[in-house]
Enzyme design. Sequence first.
Site, PDB file in Angstrom:
ATOM      1  N   THR A 127       0.870  -1.188   0.000  1.00 43.28           N
ATOM      2  CA  THR A 127       0.000   0.000   0.000  1.00 43.28           C
ATOM      3  C   THR A 127       0.897   1.225   0.000  1.00 43.28           C
ATOM      4  O   THR A 127       2.123   1.105   0.143  1.00 43.28           O
ATOM      5  CB  THR A 127      -0.903   0.045   1.256  1.00 43.28           C
ATOM      6  OG1 THR A 127      -0.094   0.360   2.397  1.00 43.28           O
ATOM      7  CG2 THR A 127      -1.618  -1.282   1.490  1.00 43.28           C
ATOM      8  N   ASP A 128       0.315   2.406  -0.124  1.00 43.64           N
ATOM      9  CA  ASP A 128       1.128   3.622  -0.112  1.00 43.64           C
ATOM     10  C   ASP A 128       1.901   3.759   1.193  1.00 43.64           C
ATOM     11  O   ASP A 128       3.052   4.198   1.218  1.00 43.64           O
ATOM     12  CB  ASP A 128       0.239   4.855  -0.329  1.00 43.64           C
ATOM     13  CG  ASP A 128      -0.246   4.920  -1.775  1.00 43.64           C
ATOM     14  OD1 ASP A 128       0.305   4.165  -2.611  1.00 43.64           O
ATOM     15  OD2 ASP A 128      -1.177   5.697  -2.051  1.00 43.64           O
ATOM     16  N   CYS A 129       1.249   3.395   2.295  1.00 40.34           N
ATOM     17  CA  CYS A 129       1.934   3.541   3.589  1.00 40.34           C
ATOM     18  C   CYS A 129       2.691   2.279   4.004  1.00 40.34           C
ATOM     19  O   CYS A 129       3.565   2.335   4.864  1.00 40.34           O
ATOM     20  CB  CYS A 129       0.948   3.977   4.658  1.00 40.34           C
ATOM     21  SG  CYS A 129      -0.637   3.140   4.578  1.00 40.34           S
ATOM     22  N   TYR A 130       2.341   1.112   3.448  1.00 41.40           N
ATOM     23  CA  TYR A 130       3.077  -0.145   3.708  1.00 41.40           C
ATOM     24  C   TYR A 130       3.492  -0.733   2.355  1.00 41.40           C
ATOM     25  O   TYR A 130       2.849  -1.638   1.834  1.00 41.40           O
ATOM     26  CB  TYR A 130       2.187  -1.151   4.444  1.00 41.40           C
ATOM     27  CG  TYR A 130       1.784  -0.745   5.835  1.00 41.40           C
ATOM     28  CD1 TYR A 130       2.665  -0.934   6.903  1.00 41.40           C
ATOM     29  CD2 TYR A 130       0.523  -0.216   6.097  1.00 41.40           C
ATOM     30  CE1 TYR A 130       2.289  -0.578   8.194  1.00 41.40           C
ATOM     31  CE2 TYR A 130       0.137   0.132   7.380  1.00 41.40           C
ATOM     32  CZ  TYR A 130       1.024  -0.045   8.422  1.00 41.40           C
ATOM     33  OH  TYR A 130       0.653   0.292   9.697  1.00 41.40           O
ATOM     34  N   PRO A 131       4.572  -0.201   1.767  1.00 36.83           N
ATOM     35  CA  PRO A 131       4.899  -0.591   0.381  1.00 36.83           C
ATOM     36  C   PRO A 131       5.361  -2.040   0.208  1.00 36.83           C
ATOM     37  O   PRO A 131       5.246  -2.607  -0.869  1.00 36.83           O
ATOM     38  CB  PRO A 131       6.019   0.386   0.007  1.00 36.83           C
ATOM     39  CG  PRO A 131       6.571   0.884   1.298  1.00 36.83           C
ATOM     40  CD  PRO A 131       5.475   0.825   2.307  1.00 36.83           C
TER      41      PRO A 131
END
Lengths: 381, 140
Positions: A127-131
């Site tokens: 994800t954007d915060c957990y790449p």
Amino acid sequence: MAKTYAEINDKIKKGTAVVLTAEEVSEVAKTLSPKEIAEKVDVVTTATFGAMCSSGAFLNFGHANPPIRMEKIELNGIRVSGGLAAVDTYVGATDCNPENPSYGGAHIIEDLIAGKEITLEAWGKGTDCYPRKHIKTIITKDTINEAILYNPRNAYQNYNVATNSTDKIKYTYMGTLLPKLRNASYSTAGELSPLLNDPECRTIGLGTRIFLCGTEGYVTWNGTQFHSTKEINEYGIPTSNARTIAVIGDLKNMSTEFLRGVYYEKYGVSMFVGIGIPIPILDEDLARRVSIRNEQIETTVVDYGDGNKILGKTNYAALQSGEIEVNGHKIKTAPVASLSKARQIAEILKSWIQNGNFLLTEPVRPMPTGTSLKGLQEIEK
Amino acid sequence: MTKKVILTFPVDATDRPLTYDLIRIYDVKVNILKAEIQPGKTGSLLIEMDADPLRIEQAIAFLNDNGVTVSPVSSKISYDESRCINCGNCASACFSHALTIEAPDWKLQFNPEKCIACKLCLKACPLKLFKIEFSNSESY
Ligand code: SF4
Ligand code: SF4
């Protein structure tokens, strides 16, 4: 003359509290009245060490760099819950990989306690915060943040005796049941068992401090399937499985002496859990309750081969004698939970209290009353 | 000499008085320790034979000729005591009373003399602590 928790705790702090195990008090009760016991005894320790499938542990792994939102998680190749935030999981005692069914969640928990290395592999979509999308690493109980044992249903108040009338061996969570009523197994520690010594849970409730797998733990709630309206006998004892407790404790301080992963043939993984519960002798009623003896604790004999048909009743004195009689049949009996370990737990808890290291807590919320069980309906829509 | 063996009978042999023949023809003293026979089905007998070695050998050949499998009970069952939690699961399954767990101490006791090597304990122990070793590989 009633005592309070504060008075008993004062005695514990001064080292003057009189503590007996539930077996010892049952012996003493042969010569002393409940009134005398209430005057002389302050605390009675109870215990059990048996298979409790409804158990597990919350773990928090800590964040890697770059971080990952773990959506699919495996520990030693066993899929565990990916449904708790980014780096939390719940390892269920019965989690397993069907390809290697004899090693499961309970064994992971035991291995963690033993300080062994566990392989963690996890996947996320990124994800954007957990790449990050994948990680494979090694953890131990010392490298992770929290490791909390949380068991939703433990320490059943009484349990069925299992036997098998068919002509085939049945492999069950109550052990190997030989054909044609050749054996019967039981899993309750009788007069030592926690919830049989305080059958209405007057002193066991939310917040009760207990012995859990070698360290202190707490009762957090009523256990699931909490049944408080089961038929009781003349001594106030439910004659089949009734109440349960949910418990919590710090896994990092536990000992594999009192927590073991196990595997039952053709059934699956389960976990042996050691629990000890202190019962404050506040009054004569509790003194009478903890004086209960094996012959006064009845339970139900169930045919696991024939749709859980009820075959009759027996009691723990008969069960512990090695043979029961059911409808004219003599059946050999043996336990499938460890009474010797339960005794060891009751003794350890007794010494903790005698040494002033373990104070009693008054429940902040009592157990529910008037509960029964629902079955699962099959509804077509 | 005495020899402990397990005899496994086929379906049709259980009706014949084979043990009687052993006594009559071969003069072997037979002590039946455990019998599991259902007429019309396979049965098994744990017996102790007492005679001189030659007679025992002849008796075993006779049994083999009659379709009976003879296995020596020299197989050794053992378990890892250090990991045992004394739960009783193995004793519950052991119908020959080789494994027992009883008052007063409720610790597992093993009496190898009574073991008939049925192997039920291998599956019954939830910690998988049992091992079977065939210390003597002779078979008849
Ligand atoms: S092999 Fe059979 S008889 Fe021998 S100890 Fe195991 S269960 Fe008992
Ligand atoms: S089943 Fe295994 S752990 Fe339980 S008493 Fe027997 S040997 Fe010990």
